[in-house]
Design a protein around this motif. Sequence first.
Motif, PDB file in Angstrom:
ATOM      1  N   LYS A  60     -10.853  -1.075   8.217  1.00 18.70           N
ATOM      2  CA  LYS A  60     -11.171  -0.784   6.818  1.00 18.70           C
ATOM      3  C   LYS A  60     -10.478  -1.797   5.902  1.00 18.70           C
ATOM      4  CE  LYS A  60      -9.544   3.323   7.567  1.00 18.70           C
ATOM      5  NZ  LYS A  60      -9.093   4.728   7.477  1.00 18.70           N
ATOM      6  N   ARG A  61     -10.921  -1.814   4.659  1.00 18.84           N
ATOM      7  CA  ARG A  61     -10.303  -2.646   3.628  1.00 18.84           C
ATOM      8  C   ARG A  61      -9.649  -1.750   2.595  1.00 18.84           C
ATOM      9  NH1 ARG A  61     -10.131  -8.442   4.003  1.00 18.84           N
ATOM     10  NH2 ARG A  61     -11.821  -9.059   5.392  1.00 18.84           N
ATOM     11  N   THR A  62      -8.434  -2.104   2.211  1.00 18.78           N
ATOM     12  CA  THR A  62      -7.771  -1.357   1.148  1.00 18.78           C
ATOM     13  C   THR A  62      -8.308  -1.812  -0.202  1.00 18.78           C
ATOM     14  OG1 THR A  62      -5.971  -2.948   0.834  1.00 18.78           O
ATOM     15  CG2 THR A  62      -5.695  -1.321   2.594  1.00 18.78           C
ATOM     16  N   LYS A  63      -7.901  -1.119  -1.250  1.00 16.81           N
ATOM     17  CA  LYS A  63      -8.384  -1.496  -2.582  1.00 16.81           C
ATOM     18  C   LYS A  63      -7.906  -2.883  -3.001  1.00 16.81           C
ATOM     19  CE  LYS A  63      -4.608   1.044  -4.830  1.00 16.81           C
ATOM     20  NZ  LYS A  63      -4.263   2.147  -5.762  1.00 16.81           N
ATOM     21  N   ASP A  64      -6.770  -3.360  -2.390  1.00 17.75           N
ATOM     22  CA  ASP A  64      -6.339  -4.745  -2.692  1.00 17.75           C
ATOM     23  C   ASP A  64      -6.925  -5.755  -1.718  1.00 17.75           C
ATOM     24  OD1 ASP A  64      -4.614  -2.710  -2.203  1.00 17.75           O
ATOM     25  OD2 ASP A  64      -2.779  -3.748  -2.546  1.00 17.75           O
ATOM     26  N   GLY A  65      -7.882  -5.347  -0.875  1.00 18.37           N
ATOM     27  CA  GLY A  65      -8.568  -6.285   0.000  1.00 18.37           C
ATOM     28  C   GLY A  65      -7.872  -6.553   1.316  1.00 18.37           C
ATOM     29  N   ASP A 120      -6.901  -2.600   7.096  1.00 16.78           N
ATOM     30  CA  ASP A 120      -6.247  -1.399   7.612  1.00 16.78           C
ATOM     31  C   ASP A 120      -6.827  -1.150   9.000  1.00 16.78           C
ATOM     32  OD1 ASP A 120      -5.300   1.103   8.270  1.00 16.78           O
ATOM     33  OD2 ASP A 120      -5.749   2.023   6.346  1.00 16.78           O
TER      34      ASP A 120
END
Length: 421
Positions: free
Chosen positions: A283-288, A291
């Motif tokens: 996955k990608r976090t909100k800061d790119g 994860d």
Amino acid sequence: MAPTVILEPADGCLCDQPVRISVRGLAPGQPVTLRAALRDEKGALFRAHARYRADAHGQLDLARAPALGGSFAGLEPMGLLWAMQPDRPFWRLIKRDVQTPFVLELDVLDGHEPDGGRLLAKAEHERHFLAPGVRRVPVREGRVRATLFLPPGTGPFPGIVDLFGVGGGLLEYRASLLAGKGFAVMALAYYNYDDLPKSMDVLHLEYFEEAVNYLLSHPQVKGPGVGVLGISKGGELGFAMASFLKNITAAVIINGCISIVGGTLRYKDETMLPVGMDVRRIKRTKDGLKDVVDALNNPLEGPNQKSIIPVERSDTAFLFLVGLDDHNWRSEFYAREASKRLQAHGKEEPQIICYPDTGHNIEPPYFPWCKASQHSLVGAPVIWGGEPRAHAMAQVDAWQQLQTFFHKHLGGKERTNPSKL
């Protein structure tokens, strides 16, 4: 009287010990900002700051005065260390040469602007990695590439093999600090160091067996067994050593996996293939940032079960130190599964200590929390999980827990008051 920074102990201390920071000679109630900075051996700058207000006598003691904001808030006497963050993105603080200290620079600035206030006072504080009398002995014996750290005196001392994760190379800072607590600790490289293999595509457990035998044959190491301390990939290897090798009396596994990951493991006529990874689950976090916590396949499902380390064979005493917000993999799940398998085969129930809001890289005390850094297997920066303060508190507790555990199961005298420098 001009403002003065007071550090106790004044002549520096070991990196796992607290330092008391206070300031004298301020005006009553004066607002100030304290700023801390250090550079690692690669030149990266780590910094933290906090806003304070002097008391009615013009004094400031970080053990009694809460920070009013900045890199942290509240009563945090060591916050200026554990809250430090790098100026380089995705950079983790690592000590590469334990024979030299980290040098912490402390500035006291007038007012509450960390970069705009007038400099009132400054001081330097050395954070050391070798306690007085600890000996550092490079090991190049047979295939073994390591460094052995021996406490002062003639011993014999309880022996520990210390293993780090997938970054490879030889990291000594944890072993050097532990030697100051009365252990003979071997920091062991297993790939990407000296003439060892450049990758961990295939690891042979006989190499680790040779290291254990070397340690036990040392005249200053007491037997009949040794301990193993491993984090991440090193924790996985700690599981394997305890399951296949003789003379592993105690194992501390920090956020380890019960399956082989990232490469094949061989021992005599047994071959264990790695559990797979599904990159679609990254996955990608909100800061790119990436994860990867869900990327590793479940080792309990289907053919993946063949990658599970047969921990039920082990008669080793285990301590599992678990970050409940580990985003590298599901460390609590693996610890609970190992515990079930051990107990189902009549083995001693392992001790499991779980730390809320704590991520993957549980370091010695006061190392700053690393939000994200390069992951060798993923080939990109990943998040490690945790929250700065909770992670810092977990590191202090875990450090004491593992020492107590090893002293209990390996013998030796626990040192509650380490030597001053």
